[in-house]
Each structure stands twice: as structure tokens, then as C-alpha cells.
Write a protein that holds these residues in place. Structure first.
Motif, PDB file in Angstrom:
ATOM      1  N   LYS A  10     -16.348 -28.069   6.937  1.00 33.95           N
ATOM      2  CA  LYS A  10     -15.839 -28.520   8.235  1.00 33.95           C
ATOM      3  C   LYS A  10     -15.251 -27.328   8.999  1.00 33.95           C
ATOM      4  O   LYS A  10     -14.653 -26.429   8.403  1.00 33.95           O
ATOM      5  CB  LYS A  10     -14.764 -29.590   8.053  1.00 33.95           C
ATOM      6  CG  LYS A  10     -15.304 -30.895   7.546  1.00 33.95           C
ATOM      7  CD  LYS A  10     -16.189 -31.531   8.583  1.00 33.95           C
ATOM      8  CE  LYS A  10     -16.682 -32.895   8.157  1.00 33.95           C
ATOM      9  NZ  LYS A  10     -17.557 -33.471   9.172  1.00 33.95           N
ATOM     10  N   HIS A  52     -15.578 -32.745  17.254  1.00 31.87           N
ATOM     11  CA  HIS A  52     -16.520 -32.946  16.156  1.00 31.87           C
ATOM     12  C   HIS A  52     -15.834 -33.297  14.842  1.00 31.87           C
ATOM     13  O   HIS A  52     -16.414 -34.032  14.028  1.00 31.87           O
ATOM     14  CB  HIS A  52     -17.428 -31.726  15.993  1.00 31.87           C
ATOM     15  CG  HIS A  52     -18.408 -31.606  17.112  1.00 31.87           C
ATOM     16  ND1 HIS A  52     -19.467 -32.460  17.276  1.00 31.87           N
ATOM     17  CD2 HIS A  52     -18.472 -30.748  18.153  1.00 31.87           C
ATOM     18  CE1 HIS A  52     -20.151 -32.133  18.350  1.00 31.87           C
ATOM     19  NE2 HIS A  52     -19.563 -31.097  18.902  1.00 31.87           N
ATOM     20  N   ASN A  53     -14.636 -32.807  14.624  1.00 30.72           N
ATOM     21  CA  ASN A  53     -13.919 -33.163  13.399  1.00 30.72           C
ATOM     22  C   ASN A  53     -13.398 -34.596  13.428  1.00 30.72           C
ATOM     23  O   ASN A  53     -13.050 -35.145  12.386  1.00 30.72           O
ATOM     24  CB  ASN A  53     -12.772 -32.194  13.133  1.00 30.72           C
ATOM     25  CG  ASN A  53     -13.234 -30.908  12.487  1.00 30.72           C
ATOM     26  OD1 ASN A  53     -14.330 -30.820  11.946  1.00 30.72           O
ATOM     27  ND2 ASN A  53     -12.393 -29.887  12.544  1.00 30.72           N
ATOM     28  N   ASP A  56     -16.600 -40.299  14.575  1.00 32.49           N
ATOM     29  CA  ASP A  56     -16.901 -41.214  13.471  1.00 32.49           C
ATOM     30  C   ASP A  56     -18.376 -41.276  13.086  1.00 32.49           C
ATOM     31  O   ASP A  56     -18.696 -41.687  11.975  1.00 32.49           O
ATOM     32  CB  ASP A  56     -16.431 -42.628  13.814  1.00 32.49           C
ATOM     33  CG  ASP A  56     -14.922 -42.738  13.865  1.00 32.49           C
ATOM     34  OD1 ASP A  56     -14.242 -41.915  13.233  1.00 32.49           O
ATOM     35  OD2 ASP A  56     -14.428 -43.657  14.549  1.00 32.49           O
ATOM     36  N   GLU A  58     -20.718 -38.761  13.044  1.00 34.83           N
ATOM     37  CA  GLU A  58     -21.388 -37.487  12.783  1.00 34.83           C
ATOM     38  C   GLU A  58     -20.673 -36.707  11.688  1.00 34.83           C
ATOM     39  O   GLU A  58     -19.506 -36.939  11.404  1.00 34.83           O
ATOM     40  CB  GLU A  58     -21.493 -36.645  14.050  1.00 34.83           C
ATOM     41  CG  GLU A  58     -20.173 -36.146  14.589  1.00 34.83           C
ATOM     42  CD  GLU A  58     -20.336 -35.316  15.860  1.00 34.83           C
ATOM     43  OE1 GLU A  58     -21.110 -35.723  16.744  1.00 34.83           O
ATOM     44  OE2 GLU A  58     -19.698 -34.279  15.942  1.00 34.83           O
ATOM     45  N   ASP A  59     -21.437 -35.809  11.096  1.00 38.03           N
ATOM     46  CA  ASP A  59     -20.905 -34.863  10.113  1.00 38.03           C
ATOM     47  C   ASP A  59     -21.376 -33.480  10.520  1.00 38.03           C
ATOM     48  O   ASP A  59     -22.551 -33.148  10.361  1.00 38.03           O
ATOM     49  CB  ASP A  59     -21.411 -35.191   8.699  1.00 38.03           C
ATOM     50  CG  ASP A  59     -20.681 -36.351   8.064  1.00 38.03           C
ATOM     51  OD1 ASP A  59     -19.496 -36.538   8.367  1.00 38.03           O
ATOM     52  OD2 ASP A  59     -21.299 -37.081   7.261  1.00 38.03           O
ATOM     53  N   PHE A  61     -20.905 -29.305  10.184  1.00 40.93           N
ATOM     54  CA  PHE A  61     -20.447 -28.305   9.227  1.00 40.93           C
ATOM     55  C   PHE A  61     -20.675 -26.905   9.775  1.00 40.93           C
ATOM     56  O   PHE A  61     -21.657 -26.646  10.472  1.00 40.93           O
ATOM     57  CB  PHE A  61     -21.213 -28.431   7.903  1.00 40.93           C
ATOM     58  CG  PHE A  61     -21.100 -29.780   7.265  1.00 40.93           C
ATOM     59  CD1 PHE A  61     -20.010 -30.105   6.487  1.00 40.93           C
ATOM     60  CD2 PHE A  61     -22.085 -30.734   7.462  1.00 40.93           C
ATOM     61  CE1 PHE A  61     -19.902 -31.355   5.905  1.00 40.93           C
ATOM     62  CE2 PHE A  61     -21.997 -31.990   6.885  1.00 40.93           C
ATOM     63  CZ  PHE A  61     -20.901 -32.306   6.099  1.00 40.93           C
ATOM     64  N   GLY A  76     -25.527 -30.065  11.454  1.00 40.26           N
ATOM     65  CA  GLY A  76     -24.936 -31.378  11.316  1.00 40.26           C
ATOM     66  C   GLY A  76     -25.907 -32.525  11.463  1.00 40.26           C
ATOM     67  O   GLY A  76     -27.061 -32.359  11.855  1.00 40.26           O
ATOM     68  N   TYR A  78     -25.897 -36.171  13.439  1.00 36.94           N
ATOM     69  CA  TYR A  78     -25.244 -36.813  14.575  1.00 36.94           C
ATOM     70  C   TYR A  78     -25.812 -38.216  14.749  1.00 36.94           C
ATOM     71  O   TYR A  78     -26.883 -38.533  14.232  1.00 36.94           O
ATOM     72  CB  TYR A  78     -25.497 -36.002  15.852  1.00 36.94           C
ATOM     73  CG  TYR A  78     -25.058 -34.569  15.715  1.00 36.94           C
ATOM     74  CD1 TYR A  78     -23.782 -34.181  16.085  1.00 36.94           C
ATOM     75  CD2 TYR A  78     -25.908 -33.599  15.187  1.00 36.94           C
ATOM     76  CE1 TYR A  78     -23.364 -32.871  15.941  1.00 36.94           C
ATOM     77  CE2 TYR A  78     -25.501 -32.282  15.046  1.00 36.94           C
ATOM     78  CZ  TYR A  78     -24.233 -31.925  15.420  1.00 36.94           C
ATOM     79  OH  TYR A  78     -23.819 -30.629  15.266  1.00 36.94           O
ATOM     80  N   TYR A 114     -27.955 -33.937   1.551  1.00 35.77           N
ATOM     81  CA  TYR A 114     -26.724 -34.675   1.852  1.00 35.77           C
ATOM     82  C   TYR A 114     -27.053 -35.999   2.553  1.00 35.77           C
ATOM     83  O   TYR A 114     -26.544 -37.061   2.180  1.00 35.77           O
ATOM     84  CB  TYR A 114     -25.822 -33.802   2.730  1.00 35.77           C
ATOM     85  CG  TYR A 114     -24.605 -34.494   3.271  1.00 35.77           C
ATOM     86  CD1 TYR A 114     -23.492 -34.733   2.474  1.00 35.77           C
ATOM     87  CD2 TYR A 114     -24.557 -34.896   4.608  1.00 35.77           C
ATOM     88  CE1 TYR A 114     -22.364 -35.360   2.977  1.00 35.77           C
ATOM     89  CE2 TYR A 114     -23.431 -35.513   5.118  1.00 35.77           C
ATOM     90  CZ  TYR A 114     -22.344 -35.757   4.306  1.00 35.77           C
ATOM     91  OH  TYR A 114     -21.234 -36.377   4.806  1.00 35.77           O
ATOM     92  N   LEU A 119     -25.516 -39.942   1.928  1.00 36.81           N
ATOM     93  CA  LEU A 119     -25.375 -40.980   2.949  1.00 36.81           C
ATOM     94  C   LEU A 119     -26.399 -42.099   2.789  1.00 36.81           C
ATOM     95  O   LEU A 119     -26.299 -43.125   3.455  1.00 36.81           O
ATOM     96  CB  LEU A 119     -25.499 -40.363   4.352  1.00 36.81           C
ATOM     97  CG  LEU A 119     -24.439 -39.324   4.727  1.00 36.81           C
ATOM     98  CD1 LEU A 119     -24.687 -38.811   6.141  1.00 36.81           C
ATOM     99  CD2 LEU A 119     -23.030 -39.881   4.587  1.00 36.81           C
TER     100      LEU A 119
END
Length: 176
Positions: A10, A52-53, A56, A58-59, A61, A76, A78, A114, A119
Motif C-alpha cells: 500500500k 486510493h487507500n 472500498d 479497489e486495491d 499497490f 491495482g 479497480y 492475487y 479475491l
């Protein structure tokens, strides 16, 4: 997430701000992003990291070289929809020293793993500007399929470009 060479983590405003300013303002790599590319300020980067942090669906990095600790880009998923089990993929390698050296392939594989294994996604999709042939060819080699083309969908620097749509499904990723 990590492999032998790269760490995906992150973003952190306190330690990443200078690297992110360079990466986000790199004109060589920004030419492949959709839309006209702004010049980012420190405040913009701080807001970008906060957004971005705290998003809800999205991830995102940071891509960090494990050997020298240099931040070289971001990657990431999205628009993550766990009900439909799909997400949009995007990457920016904004450090010219790392272009054309297989970094994109390595970190894309990490994020696909990932997405599909952690997920439990079924579909990961992306769009890219038609001029970005290195990325297009990489995605084909990694198992992405071209789904279509949005003609002249991107207007950048007073020129229209096509947007290529691609995706990879879980079973296609598992077959690699």
C-alpha cells in the motif's frame, strides 16, 4: 505480495511522496495513459494516496524494487465487484530504468494471482491506448484476450486514439 525482486504494498505518503511525484509526472510513460495528463503537485499526490487507500472497491499497490527500495510504479485492481467477481486492472511503471526489462510481466502475474486466488475473481479486464503496443503484446502473452476496440475513444494532446479492451478469465489464468 512479493516475488524475488519486487514488493507490492500500500502507498505511504510519508515515505513515497518524492518517488510518486517523479513517477506520476514522467512524460515518457504518461503518453500511454488515457486523457490529457496533468502535472501533479505534492498536494495532488497526498490526495491521491488518501483516496486510493480509502476506496472500498479497489486495491492499489506501490511497486517497489526490493534490492534498492526504489518505488518504480503502481498497480491495482479497480471497480472490484465481488458479487459479479470481476475487477479492472491497471499498471503504471513510471521509472524509465525499469521499462522493457520484464517488470510488467512479473508484477502483473502477482496481481492476477492475487485477484484470482485471494479475491476469487472470475474476470479481470483492462483497457489500453492503441499506441501502447509493448503492453498489448505482453497482455496477449499472459493470456488476455482482445474483446474489442472503442474507436477514437481517447482524446489526448489534440489527437484521438482507439482504446483496446482485453480480459482474462480465471480458467485461462490457471491454464498458464
Amino acid at each position: 505480495m512479493e516475488n524475488e525482486l519486487f514488493l507490492l504494498r500500500k502507498p505511504n505518503k510519508e515515505i513515497d511522496i518524492n518517488d510518486l511525484l517523479q513517477i506520476k509526472n514522467n512524460k515518457d510513460t504518461a503518453k500511454y495513459l488515457g486523457g490529457n495528463t496533468p502535472t501533479y503537485t505534492e498536494e495532488d499526490i497526498n490526495n491521491w494516496v488518501d483516496f486510493h487507500n480509502n476506496c472500498d472497491d479497489e486495491d492499489l499497490f506501490i511497486i517497489q524494487d526490493k534490492q534498492n527500495k526504489k518505488v518504480i510504479g503502481h498497480i491495482g485492481l479497480y471497480n472490484i465487484n465481488l458479487k459479479v467477481r470481476s475487477a479492472e486492472y491497471a499498471i503504471l511503471i513510471g521509472n524509465n530504468e525499469y521499462l522493457g526489462k520484464g517488470v510488467g510481466r512479473q508484477v502483473t502475474d502477482l496481481i492476477l494471482n492475487y485477484g484470482f486466488n485471494k479475491l476469487k475473481l472470475n474476470r479481470i479486464y483492462l483497457s489500453l491506448i492503441s499506441e501502447n503496443l509493448p503492453a498489448y503484446n505482453l497482455y496477449l502473452k499472459m493470456g488476455f484476450k482482445k474483446e474489442g476496440c472503442l474507436r477514437q475513444a481517447i482524446f489526448k494532446n489534440d489527437v484521438y486514439y482507439d482504446s483496446i479492451l482485453m480480459s482474462i478469465l480465471n480458467f485461462e489464468y490457471e491454464k498458464k
